[in-house]
Each structure stands twice: as C-alpha cells, then as structure tokens.
Design a protein around this motif. Structure first.
Motif, PDB file in Angstrom:
ATOM      1  N   GLU A  91      10.415  10.666  -2.398  1.00  0.00           N
ATOM      2  CA  GLU A  91      11.021   9.335  -2.381  1.00  0.00           C
ATOM      3  C   GLU A  91      10.077   8.319  -3.007  1.00  0.00           C
ATOM      4  N   ARG A  92      10.654   7.390  -3.741  1.00  0.00           N
ATOM      5  CA  ARG A  92       9.853   6.380  -4.416  1.00  0.00           C
ATOM      6  C   ARG A  92       9.367   5.350  -3.399  1.00  0.00           C
ATOM      7  N   ASN A  93       8.147   4.894  -3.579  1.00  0.00           N
ATOM      8  CA  ASN A  93       7.591   3.837  -2.752  1.00  0.00           C
ATOM      9  C   ASN A  93       7.778   2.514  -3.486  1.00  0.00           C
ATOM     10  N   PRO A  94       8.707   1.675  -3.043  1.00  0.00           N
ATOM     11  CA  PRO A  94       8.934   0.414  -3.747  1.00  0.00           C
ATOM     12  C   PRO A  94       7.962  -0.678  -3.295  1.00  0.00           C
ATOM     13  N   ALA A  95       7.593  -1.535  -4.225  1.00  0.00           N
ATOM     14  CA  ALA A  95       6.738  -2.688  -3.934  1.00  0.00           C
ATOM     15  C   ALA A  95       7.205  -3.861  -4.782  1.00  0.00           C
ATOM     16  N   ILE A  96       7.111  -5.053  -4.200  1.00  0.00           N
ATOM     17  CA  ILE A  96       7.477  -6.278  -4.911  1.00  0.00           C
ATOM     18  C   ILE A  96       6.236  -7.153  -4.995  1.00  0.00           C
ATOM     19  N   VAL A  97       5.878  -7.557  -6.200  1.00  0.00           N
ATOM     20  CA  VAL A  97       4.735  -8.445  -6.408  1.00  0.00           C
ATOM     21  C   VAL A  97       5.286  -9.854  -6.577  1.00  0.00           C
ATOM     22  N   MET A  98       4.920 -10.740  -5.645  1.00  0.00           N
ATOM     23  CA  MET A  98       5.284 -12.150  -5.732  1.00  0.00           C
ATOM     24  C   MET A  98       4.062 -12.890  -6.253  1.00  0.00           C
ATOM     25  N   GLY A  99       3.979 -13.037  -7.549  1.00  0.00           N
ATOM     26  CA  GLY A  99       2.819 -13.672  -8.154  1.00  0.00           C
ATOM     27  C   GLY A  99       3.112 -15.086  -8.589  1.00  0.00           C
ATOM     28  N   ASP A 100       2.164 -15.972  -8.323  1.00  0.00           N
ATOM     29  CA  ASP A 100       2.291 -17.342  -8.786  1.00  0.00           C
ATOM     30  C   ASP A 100       2.363 -17.329 -10.309  1.00  0.00           C
ATOM     31  N   LYS A 101       3.121 -18.252 -10.873  1.00  0.00           N
ATOM     32  CA  LYS A 101       3.318 -18.212 -12.318  1.00  0.00           C
ATOM     33  C   LYS A 101       2.064 -18.608 -13.093  1.00  0.00           C
ATOM     34  N   THR A 102       1.037 -19.110 -12.410  1.00  0.00           N
ATOM     35  CA  THR A 102      -0.189 -19.514 -13.102  1.00  0.00           C
ATOM     36  C   THR A 102      -1.320 -18.493 -12.977  1.00  0.00           C
ATOM     37  N   ILE A 103      -1.105 -17.372 -12.280  1.00  0.00           N
ATOM     38  CA  ILE A 103      -2.202 -16.404 -12.143  1.00  0.00           C
ATOM     39  C   ILE A 103      -2.444 -15.716 -13.485  1.00  0.00           C
ATOM     40  N   PRO A 104      -3.699 -15.354 -13.748  1.00  0.00           N
ATOM     41  CA  PRO A 104      -4.006 -14.692 -15.021  1.00  0.00           C
ATOM     42  C   PRO A 104      -3.381 -13.292 -15.094  1.00  0.00           C
ATOM     43  N   TYR A 105      -3.071 -12.888 -16.309  1.00  0.00           N
ATOM     44  CA  TYR A 105      -2.450 -11.584 -16.518  1.00  0.00           C
ATOM     45  C   TYR A 105      -3.371 -10.446 -16.090  1.00  0.00           C
ATOM     46  N   ARG A 106      -4.677 -10.569 -16.327  1.00  0.00           N
ATOM     47  CA  ARG A 106      -5.586  -9.472 -15.970  1.00  0.00           C
ATOM     48  C   ARG A 106      -5.611  -9.232 -14.457  1.00  0.00           C
ATOM     49  N   LEU A 107      -5.430 -10.294 -13.650  1.00  0.00           N
ATOM     50  CA  LEU A 107      -5.350 -10.122 -12.199  1.00  0.00           C
ATOM     51  C   LEU A 107      -4.050  -9.406 -11.834  1.00  0.00           C
ATOM     52  N   THR A 131      -3.566  -1.033  -9.106  1.00  0.00           N
ATOM     53  CA  THR A 131      -3.930  -0.607  -7.753  1.00  0.00           C
ATOM     54  C   THR A 131      -2.700  -0.104  -7.008  1.00  0.00           C
ATOM     55  N   LEU A 132      -1.566  -0.753  -7.205  1.00  0.00           N
ATOM     56  CA  LEU A 132      -0.323  -0.271  -6.591  1.00  0.00           C
ATOM     57  C   LEU A 132       0.026   1.127  -7.080  1.00  0.00           C
ATOM     58  N   SER A 133      -0.127   1.362  -8.367  1.00  0.00           N
ATOM     59  CA  SER A 133       0.186   2.695  -8.893  1.00  0.00           C
ATOM     60  C   SER A 133      -0.811   3.731  -8.390  1.00  0.00           C
ATOM     61  N   GLU A 134      -2.066   3.353  -8.196  1.00  0.00           N
ATOM     62  CA  GLU A 134      -3.058   4.283  -7.642  1.00  0.00           C
ATOM     63  C   GLU A 134      -2.747   4.633  -6.190  1.00  0.00           C
ATOM     64  N   ALA A 135      -2.080   3.723  -5.480  1.00  0.00           N
ATOM     65  CA  ALA A 135      -1.706   3.973  -4.084  1.00  0.00           C
ATOM     66  C   ALA A 135      -0.326   4.637  -3.983  1.00  0.00           C
ATOM     67  N   ASN A 136       0.183   5.167  -5.103  1.00  0.00           N
ATOM     68  CA  ASN A 136       1.464   5.885  -5.174  1.00  0.00           C
ATOM     69  C   ASN A 136       2.676   5.006  -4.922  1.00  0.00           C
ATOM     70  N   TYR A 137       2.585   3.737  -5.289  1.00  0.00           N
ATOM     71  CA  TYR A 137       3.766   2.874  -5.298  1.00  0.00           C
ATOM     72  C   TYR A 137       4.325   2.944  -6.712  1.00  0.00           C
ATOM     73  N   THR A 138       5.405   3.706  -6.865  1.00  0.00           N
ATOM     74  CA  THR A 138       5.915   4.013  -8.199  1.00  0.00           C
ATOM     75  C   THR A 138       7.023   3.074  -8.654  1.00  0.00           C
ATOM     76  N   ASP A 139       7.602   2.343  -7.748  1.00  0.00           N
ATOM     77  CA  ASP A 139       8.717   1.446  -8.082  1.00  0.00           C
ATOM     78  C   ASP A 139       8.244   0.009  -7.858  1.00  0.00           C
ATOM     79  N   ILE A 140       7.619  -0.574  -8.869  1.00  0.00           N
ATOM     80  CA  ILE A 140       7.007  -1.896  -8.749  1.00  0.00           C
ATOM     81  C   ILE A 140       7.902  -2.928  -9.425  1.00  0.00           C
ATOM     82  N   SER A 141       8.224  -3.999  -8.693  1.00  0.00           N
ATOM     83  CA  SER A 141       9.057  -5.074  -9.220  1.00  0.00           C
ATOM     84  C   SER A 141       8.293  -6.393  -9.136  1.00  0.00           C
ATOM     85  N   LEU A 142       8.646  -7.310 -10.005  1.00  0.00           N
ATOM     86  CA  LEU A 142       8.074  -8.649  -9.971  1.00  0.00           C
ATOM     87  C   LEU A 142       9.133  -9.611  -9.459  1.00  0.00           C
ATOM     88  N   ALA A 143       8.774 -10.435  -8.482  1.00  0.00           N
ATOM     89  CA  ALA A 143       9.716 -11.399  -7.928  1.00  0.00           C
ATOM     90  C   ALA A 143       9.772 -12.626  -8.827  1.00  0.00           C
TER      91      ALA A 143
END
Length: 164
Positions: free
Chosen positions: A120-136, A143-155
């Motif tokens: 089963e896929r591990n879903p995660a939602i990243v709620m990032g402020d629109k001003t945070i740098p892309y490298r962060l 890090t999410l992918s290293e922790a086996n969160y394969t279904d990553i979405s951006l809010a």
C-alpha cells in the motif's frame, strides 16, 4: 348495517389478535448501526489544518485531499502532524539532502499508521509556504521518499477561474 361475510370475518380476526405492540428495540438497533455507518463513511475527505504562518500557493487544482500524513513547512519551522520537528533554517543549512530529525519522525509516523497491505502506498501532503526556497522543499520531499512515502502531494489554495 349489514356487513359482508368477508368484512365480518376480518373484524373477528382483528378482535382476536388484539393490540399489536411495536418492538422499538430492534428499530433502535438498526438506527444506531445506520448512524455509525454514516459517521464513518462521511469523513472520507480530509480537511487540511489551517495555519496563519503558512500561506499556500494558488492553483486551479480540482482534486480534494485524502487521508495522509501532513508535513507543514512555514518560514520558521517544519511541523509533522502538528508537532514541531526542526527549524527551517537548520534544515536549509544542512549539506545532506536527507533531514535526519524529519526522517526519524516520518519513520515513527509510518510505524504508527495502520496499513492494510505491505504494498500500500504511504500518502503524504506537504503544506509549504509559498515563499520557502525550492532546495528546502526538495530536501523535505527527498526525506519523505527515503522514509517510503511514495505518494507525495503539495497542498495549494484553490484559485477561482477567471471569468472571461
């Protein structure tokens, strides 16, 4: 007034049966089960937490969020499921792409989640402020992918379509 034979027979039959009591116990059981069923099935869509420190970017996305792990990234902090993990400045200054404190928390959250199947896929939602740098943002997603969160979405905030 004379009754037909059939009407007289039905009258005698109803007098013999007496008053029929309605059993409310089984009806209450059915309604109780129905209420719990509706409560469980009505909450399939997830409502994202609101936070004044995070201003989401706008998009024309139509898909609603599903039940997933929420990683909130403000200008100051990285928060997982409402718990502060590390500061955004410290995460940005790290040379490595993997954020160790975040990875540890993600593995803890993954072990606490109930999973039906191993694939089963591990879903995660990243709620990032629109001003945070892309490298962060890239470090957090890596890090999410290293922790086996394969279904990553951006809010994002839903932007209304312009009327033309």
């Amino acid at each position: 007034m004379n009754q037909s034979r059939r009407a007289a027979r039905m009258g005698r039959h109803h007098k013999r049966r007496g008053v029929v009591a309605l059993s409310l116990t089984s009806m209450m059981d059915i309604f109780t089960i129905l209420v719990f069923f509706l409560l469980v099935n009505s909450g399939t869509e997830q409502q994202l937490p609101s936070n004044q420190s995070v201003e989401l970017p706008q998009s024309l996305a139509q898909q609603l969020p599903k039940d997933a792990l929420i990683v909130m990234v403000s200008k100051d902090d990285i928060i997982v499921q409402g718990r502060r993990i590390m500061s955004a400045d410290a995460a940005e200054k790290l040379e490595d792409d993997v954020l160790p404190a975040l990875l540890q928390e993600l593995k803890l959250q993954s072990s606490n989640r109930l999973t039906v199947a191993a694939e089963e896929r591990n879903p995660a939602i990243v709620m990032g402020d629109k001003t945070i740098p892309y490298r962060l943002l890239r470090k957090i997603m890596y890090t999410l992918s290293e922790a086996n969160y394969t279904d990553i979405s951006l809010a994002v905030m839903k932007k209304e379509k312009p009327v033309s």
